[in-house]
Enzyme design. Structure first.
Site, PDB file in Angstrom:
ATOM      1  N   THR A  84    -119.370   6.952 -27.294  1.00  0.00           N
ATOM      2  CA  THR A  84    -119.788   8.108 -26.498  1.00  0.00           C
ATOM      3  C   THR A  84    -119.143   9.354 -27.106  1.00  0.00           C
ATOM      4  O   THR A  84    -118.276   9.980 -26.495  1.00  0.00           O
ATOM      5  CB  THR A  84    -119.385   7.960 -25.021  1.00  0.00           C
ATOM      6  OG1 THR A  84    -117.967   7.710 -24.944  1.00  0.00           O
ATOM      7  CG2 THR A  84    -120.128   6.816 -24.365  1.00  0.00           C
ATOM      8  N   CYS A 278    -110.390   9.352 -28.823  1.00  0.00           N
ATOM      9  CA  CYS A 278    -110.191   9.385 -27.364  1.00  0.00           C
ATOM     10  C   CYS A 278    -109.679  10.710 -26.818  1.00  0.00           C
ATOM     11  O   CYS A 278    -110.320  11.325 -25.968  1.00  0.00           O
ATOM     12  CB  CYS A 278    -109.232   8.266 -26.951  1.00  0.00           C
ATOM     13  SG  CYS A 278    -109.902   6.605 -27.221  1.00  0.00           S
TER      14      CYS A 278
END
EC number: 1.1.1.22
Length: 460
Positions: A84, A278
């Protein structure tokens, strides 16, 4: 149970191999045929210490495929582990997740099946995925298929230990679906499996905490955890800047405050800032979520700004000593965003190389593991490869230590620096522990550089 893992990146591969080692029948699914063929041949497409050995031990329980039609109907539990990545707006790109969810939905076979979302996703994604199931699943029924949010907390480089000996397992969803995940994770929760010889159970480790919660809270836990760690790194870097102003040593400062159990020493390291897939993405996603509700998040915005500033700071330190960079040769040691991985996503070294090239410098780079991947992903950058760290330094005017590989710690720095044309070392990871015994300029983060030798002394 039969398990299908959709996506064979860092999270998907680690999850698939770990569950296969625990004795489950696992199918790894990816639309990248080349990657699947490598896995069928026993060749990992990523670097993660010890994962190749665990793959060999678990091989008998693993199947690799590109077919949703083959792998989804027979699965009892389906993990979605696709990427994502962040959009320019800071919001996550859900294209891959939507495509995977639609393909999974169309191939559910009517028995009770659970779809586990392990990808890091915006808050509310589980509800959105439920709508996808309703629209595309044959024989849809609310008690037949269900979504569980089970975010991962793996650190690249230590993913095996983090998988087998987690500090917590977060499960969000309806009670019956969460109970099924408890069954799946029973060997981890009870620690009833035999540890792999190369990944022993840590001394004193007992069992993980299990957090049973709602879908929304599980999604929020993942984002909030990563954002807090990012904050700690940016805080350390902001303090490092003040340490340089007043003459303090950031490592002594963070070591002192880290002894407070409420603070702790982990992720309180000054340097070139965070990278990887992240922290940047998740902090930006939280800020974007706040904007959707008219809720400002100034602390997270500041953390992002400080992290961005660190990369500029490193180049500024270099310019302070070399003045003009045009025509200078600069070595960059380390390309991966952290040691013990070949992951190049949001790596500080990428920005260093790009900026140096734009200023007219000639860049030579070396990484113990990540150079093959960089040839594929960094074709837009201008740099040459070195065969070793020592070769990178030979004839260089300066070197930037961008990744804290152990190989660089063990390098004979006195000998290597003597081969440089102008001896300027920018240690952006505070890796060097002892002063060099040869004349050189060494700059670290959050430390007093001391009186720098003249250019004539540094070249002598």
């Amino acid at each position: 149970m039969n398990i299908t893992i959709v996506g064979t990146g860092y999270v998907g591969l680690g999850t698939a191999i770990m569950l296969a080692y625990l004795g489950y029948r696992v199918t790894g699914l990816d639309t990248d045929l080349q990657k699947i063929e490598r896995l069928r041949a026993g060749d990992l497409p990523i670097y993660e210490p010890g994962l190749d050995e665990l793959l060999r031990q678990a091989q008998g329980n693993l199947t690799w495929t590109t077919s949703y039609e083959e792998s989804i109907p027979k699965a009892d539990i389906i993990f979605i582990c696709v990427g994502t990545p962040a959009l320019p707006s800071g919001q996550p790109n859900l294209t891959y997740l939507e495509s995977a969810a639609r393909s999974v939905a169309r191939n559910l076979d009517g028995k009770t099946q659970i779809i586990v979302n392990k990808s890091t996703v915006p808050i509310g994604t589980a509800d959105w995925m439920t709508r996808i199931l309703e629209e595309h699943a044959v024989h849809y029924h609310t008690n037949r298929y269900d979504i569980v949010s089970n975010p991962e907390f793996l650190r690249e480089g230590t993913a095996l230990s983090d998988s087998l000996y987690p500090d917590r397992i977060v499960l969000g969803g309806r009670p019956w679906a969460v109970a099924r995940l408890h069954e799946l994770y029973a060997p981890l929760i009870e620690q009833s499996f035999t540890p792999p010889p190369h990944v022993p159970r840590p001394s004193g480790y007992t069992r993980p905490a299990v957090v049973n919660t709602t879908l929304t809270s599980a999604e929020m836990i993942k984002y909030a955890a990563n954002a807090f760690l990012a904050l700690k790194i940016s805080y350390a870097n902001e303090m490092a800047g003040l340490c340089e102003c007043v003459g303090a040593d950031i490592e002594e400062v963070t070591g002192g405050i880290g002894l407070d159990a409420r603070i702790g020493t982990r992720f309180l390291a000054a340097g070139a800032g965070w990278g990887g897939s992240c922290f940047g993405k998740d902090t930006s996603a939280l800020v974007s979520t706040g904007e959707e509700y008219g809720y400002d998040m100034p602390i997270l915005r500041a953390a992002i700004d400080v992290n961005r500033r660190q990369r500029t700071l490193v180049i500024e330190k270099l310019q302070r000593h070399l003045r003009l960079l045009k025509g200078k040769r600069v070595a960059v040691l380390g390309m991966a965003f952290k040691p013990n991985t070949d992951d190049l996503r949001d790596a500080p070294a990428h920005d260093f190389i790009a900026r140096l090239a734009s200023l007219g410098a000639s860049v030579v780079a070396y990484d113990p593991v990540a150079m093959p991947r960089a040839r594929q992903e960094w074709g837009h950058l201008q740099y040459s490869e070195a065969r070793s760290a020592s070769a990178a330094l030979a004839g260089a005017d300066a070197v930037i230590i961008a990744t804290e590989w152990d190989e660089f710690r063990l390098l004979d720095w006195d000998a290597a620096v003597l081969t440089m044309r102008t001896r300027v070392v920018i240690d952006a990871r505070n890796l060097l522990r002892m002063p060099l015994s040869v004349a050189a300029t060494v700059e670290q983060i959050g430390k007093d550089a001391g009186p720098a030798p003249t250019m004539a002394q540094a070249s002598a």
